[in-house]
Design a protein around this motif. Structure first.
Motif, PDB file in Angstrom:
ATOM      1  N   PRO A 187      35.290  42.229  41.440  1.00 42.79           N
ATOM      2  CA  PRO A 187      35.663  42.028  39.962  1.00 42.79           C
ATOM      3  C   PRO A 187      37.140  40.765  40.366  1.00 42.79           C
ATOM      4  CG  PRO A 187      35.057  44.031  40.965  1.00 42.79           C
ATOM      5  CD  PRO A 187      35.016  43.284  41.762  1.00 42.79           C
ATOM      6  N   ASP A 188      37.560  41.045  41.948  1.00 43.30           N
ATOM      7  CA  ASP A 188      39.109  39.777  41.494  1.00 43.30           C
ATOM      8  C   ASP A 188      38.133  38.614  41.743  1.00 43.30           C
ATOM      9  OD1 ASP A 188      38.191  40.720  44.203  1.00 43.30           O
ATOM     10  OD2 ASP A 188      40.020  39.724  44.834  1.00 43.30           O
ATOM     11  N   ASP A 189      37.155  38.502  42.282  1.00 47.51           N
ATOM     12  CA  ASP A 189      36.936  37.133  42.193  1.00 47.51           C
ATOM     13  C   ASP A 189      36.213  36.260  41.158  1.00 47.51           C
ATOM     14  OD1 ASP A 189      37.315  36.495  45.227  1.00 47.51           O
ATOM     15  OD2 ASP A 189      35.563  38.189  44.791  1.00 47.51           O
ATOM     16  N   VAL A 190      36.290  37.126  40.090  1.00 47.66           N
ATOM     17  CA  VAL A 190      35.330  36.662  38.979  1.00 47.66           C
ATOM     18  C   VAL A 190      36.635  35.919  37.698  1.00 47.66           C
ATOM     19  CG1 VAL A 190      33.986  37.241  36.617  1.00 47.66           C
ATOM     20  CG2 VAL A 190      33.506  38.271  38.974  1.00 47.66           C
ATOM     21  N   LEU A 191      37.700  37.224  38.207  1.00 45.86           N
ATOM     22  CA  LEU A 191      38.693  36.999  37.368  1.00 45.86           C
ATOM     23  C   LEU A 191      39.158  35.613  37.598  1.00 45.86           C
ATOM     24  CD1 LEU A 191      40.601  40.635  36.913  1.00 45.86           C
ATOM     25  CD2 LEU A 191      39.210  39.484  35.453  1.00 45.86           C
ATOM     26  N   SER A 192      39.658  35.686  39.372  1.00 44.96           N
ATOM     27  CA  SER A 192      39.720  34.329  39.345  1.00 44.96           C
ATOM     28  C   SER A 192      38.878  32.924  38.772  1.00 44.96           C
ATOM     29  CB  SER A 192      40.066  34.145  41.160  1.00 44.96           C
ATOM     30  OG  SER A 192      40.691  35.007  41.656  1.00 44.96           O
ATOM     31  N   GLY A 193      37.870  33.283  39.038  1.00 47.69           N
ATOM     32  CA  GLY A 193      37.003  31.922  38.210  1.00 47.69           C
ATOM     33  C   GLY A 193      37.281  32.281  37.084  1.00 47.69           C
ATOM     34  N   LEU A 194      37.347  33.242  35.914  1.00 45.35           N
ATOM     35  CA  LEU A 194      37.767  33.194  34.490  1.00 45.35           C
ATOM     36  C   LEU A 194      39.311  32.005  34.395  1.00 45.35           C
ATOM     37  CD1 LEU A 194      37.806  36.156  33.245  1.00 45.35           C
ATOM     38  CD2 LEU A 194      35.842  34.387  33.323  1.00 45.35           C
ATOM     39  N   ARG A 195      40.136  32.342  35.697  1.00 45.58           N
ATOM     40  CA  ARG A 195      41.500  31.493  35.557  1.00 45.58           C
ATOM     41  C   ARG A 195      41.355  29.699  35.392  1.00 45.58           C
ATOM     42  NH1 ARG A 195      43.792  34.660  38.115  1.00 45.58           N
ATOM     43  NH2 ARG A 195      43.779  33.711  40.870  1.00 45.58           N
ATOM     44  N   VAL A 196      40.248  29.214  36.570  1.00 44.28           N
ATOM     45  CA  VAL A 196      39.831  28.578  37.527  1.00 44.28           C
ATOM     46  C   VAL A 196      38.825  28.070  35.824  1.00 44.28           C
ATOM     47  CG1 VAL A 196      38.528  27.421  38.537  1.00 44.28           C
ATOM     48  CG2 VAL A 196      39.949  28.651  39.592  1.00 44.28           C
ATOM     49  N   VAL A 197      38.481  28.229  35.224  1.00 41.36           N
ATOM     50  CA  VAL A 197      37.799  28.063  34.083  1.00 41.36           C
ATOM     51  C   VAL A 197      38.427  27.985  33.250  1.00 41.36           C
ATOM     52  CG1 VAL A 197      36.117  28.272  35.605  1.00 41.36           C
ATOM     53  CG2 VAL A 197      35.979  29.345  33.673  1.00 41.36           C
ATOM     54  N   ALA A 198      39.463  28.748  32.721  1.00 45.49           N
ATOM     55  CA  ALA A 198      40.074  29.250  31.258  1.00 45.49           C
ATOM     56  C   ALA A 198      40.933  29.205  31.004  1.00 45.49           C
ATOM     57  CB  ALA A 198      38.916  29.968  29.996  1.00 45.49           C
ATOM     58  N   ASP A 199      42.019  29.406  32.240  1.00 40.20           N
ATOM     59  CA  ASP A 199      43.320  29.529  32.373  1.00 40.20           C
ATOM     60  C   ASP A 199      43.728  30.809  31.567  1.00 40.20           C
ATOM     61  OD1 ASP A 199      46.066  29.233  33.531  1.00 40.20           O
ATOM     62  OD2 ASP A 199      46.612  28.602  31.476  1.00 40.20           O
ATOM     63  N   LEU A 200      42.629  31.635  32.265  1.00 44.42           N
ATOM     64  CA  LEU A 200      43.031  33.423  31.813  1.00 44.42           C
ATOM     65  C   LEU A 200      43.900  34.091  32.607  1.00 44.42           C
ATOM     66  CD1 LEU A 200      42.049  35.260  29.200  1.00 44.42           C
ATOM     67  CD2 LEU A 200      40.393  36.245  31.156  1.00 44.42           C
ATOM     68  N   GLU A 201      45.045  34.455  32.313  1.00 37.06           N
ATOM     69  CA  GLU A 201      46.070  35.392  33.059  1.00 37.06           C
ATOM     70  C   GLU A 201      46.119  36.255  32.763  1.00 37.06           C
ATOM     71  OE1 GLU A 201      46.989  36.015  36.313  1.00 37.06           O
ATOM     72  OE2 GLU A 201      46.333  33.523  36.461  1.00 37.06           O
ATOM     73  N   PRO A 202      46.366  37.492  32.244  1.00 39.90           N
ATOM     74  CA  PRO A 202      46.287  38.564  32.259  1.00 39.90           C
ATOM     75  C   PRO A 202      47.852  39.314  32.464  1.00 39.90           C
ATOM     76  CG  PRO A 202      44.011  39.356  33.505  1.00 39.90           C
ATOM     77  CD  PRO A 202      44.762  37.950  33.058  1.00 39.90           C
ATOM     78  N   PRO A 203      48.534  39.602  31.474  1.00 39.80           N
ATOM     79  CA  PRO A 203      50.285  39.672  31.760  1.00 39.80           C
ATOM     80  C   PRO A 203      50.542  40.928  32.172  1.00 39.80           C
ATOM     81  CG  PRO A 203      49.852  40.245  29.424  1.00 39.80           C
ATOM     82  CD  PRO A 203      48.407  39.409  30.222  1.00 39.80           C
ATOM     83  N   VAL A 204      48.940  42.048  32.526  1.00 40.94           N
ATOM     84  CA  VAL A 204      49.212  43.473  33.249  1.00 40.94           C
ATOM     85  C   VAL A 204      48.164  43.066  34.127  1.00 40.94           C
ATOM     86  CG1 VAL A 204      49.487  45.020  32.859  1.00 40.94           C
ATOM     87  CG2 VAL A 204      50.003  44.443  31.406  1.00 40.94           C
ATOM     88  N   PRO A 205      48.568  43.294  35.457  1.00 43.02           N
ATOM     89  CA  PRO A 205      47.455  43.911  36.330  1.00 43.02           C
ATOM     90  C   PRO A 205      45.873  45.088  35.893  1.00 43.02           C
ATOM     91  CG  PRO A 205      49.494  44.547  37.689  1.00 43.02           C
ATOM     92  CD  PRO A 205      50.049  44.433  35.777  1.00 43.02           C
TER      93      PRO A 205
END
Length: 240
Positions: A187-205
């Protein structure tokens, strides 16, 4: 419990086998070990409701009594939900029965709308490369190919089932179905992918929970790894 490592759990389980007087079989050789095989261990930092393992015994036992004894011997939060006996003629290893996992990923501080935009960008991409530090050094791999389904189920500040209990910020919830290949996409890899394609960065873990594991059929059904060993009356599959 999500911060209990796989090694910590393995030690706890092997001690529970001794406390419960389970007739566990041991490997041969100079340094015998209990015959316990773990399948697709969850990474440290995530919760799971669907972990599987198989054990070899020296004698036949009743699966229900075994489950109750082990559950009583384990710490609260480590719950044995079911035990079944494998067929004597073999039915494939447990690892052969698992190739896909279903996850719920909560993103406190992210609105469902923003998450939906990021998910759409991820799914539209031909590949989404991320980098992870492994024992062999930094490795780059594609996360998009492993994702079978990624969707926003949504949440808002009034949702009561968000484990973080944060009620003053929005919270998007991702429904993630991912194939477990090599390397394993987490899951953290997919979240990294969301950050790559859309700069999605949750402010809370974020908080990820594995809900199910099994084999994904061509019809899009996830077959429970223990289904083949249950009585025919309760064998089934959950549709994706």
């Amino acid at each position: 419990m999500r911060f209990t490592s796989h090694r910590d759990f393995a030690r706890a389980f092997e001690r529970a086998l001794l406390r419960a007087n389970v007739p566990i079989a041991f490997s041969q050789g100079f340094s015998p070990h209990p015959k316990v095989s773990y399948a697709s261990a969850a990474p440290t930092g995530v919760a799971s409701e669907a972990e599987y393992l198989e054990i070899g015994l020296r004698a036949k036992v009743d699966p229900t009594e075994l489950r109750l004894a082990l559950d009583a011997a384990l710490s609260p939060g480590l719950d044995v939900l079911e035990a079944v006996q494998s067929p004597l003629n073999g039915g494939g290893s447990l690892a052969d029965r698992i190739d896909t996992g279903i996850w719920r990923v909560e993103l406190p501080g992210i609105t469902p709308g923003d998450a939906s935009v990021a998910v759409r960008s991820f799914l539209d991409a031909g590949e989404v490369l991320v980098e992870r530090l492994t024992k062999q050094g930094r490795r780059t791999f594609d996360t998009r190919a492993a994702v079978v389904r990624l969707a926003v189920v949504g949440s808002d500040s009034a949702t009561a089932d968000v484990p973080s209990e944060v009620t003053d910020i929005p919270c998007a919830i991702l429904d993630l179905v991912v194939r477990q290949g090599t390397p394993t996409v987490r899951p953290d890899d997919v979240l990294s992918g969301l950050r790559v394609v859309a700069d999605l960065e949750p402010p809370v873990p974020p908080r990820a929970t594995r809900l199910a594991q099994g084999v994904l059929t061509e019809q899009g059904e996830l077959v429970d790894p223990l289904a083949a060993d249950r009585p025919a009356a309760v064998v089934g599959a959950s549709s994706l």
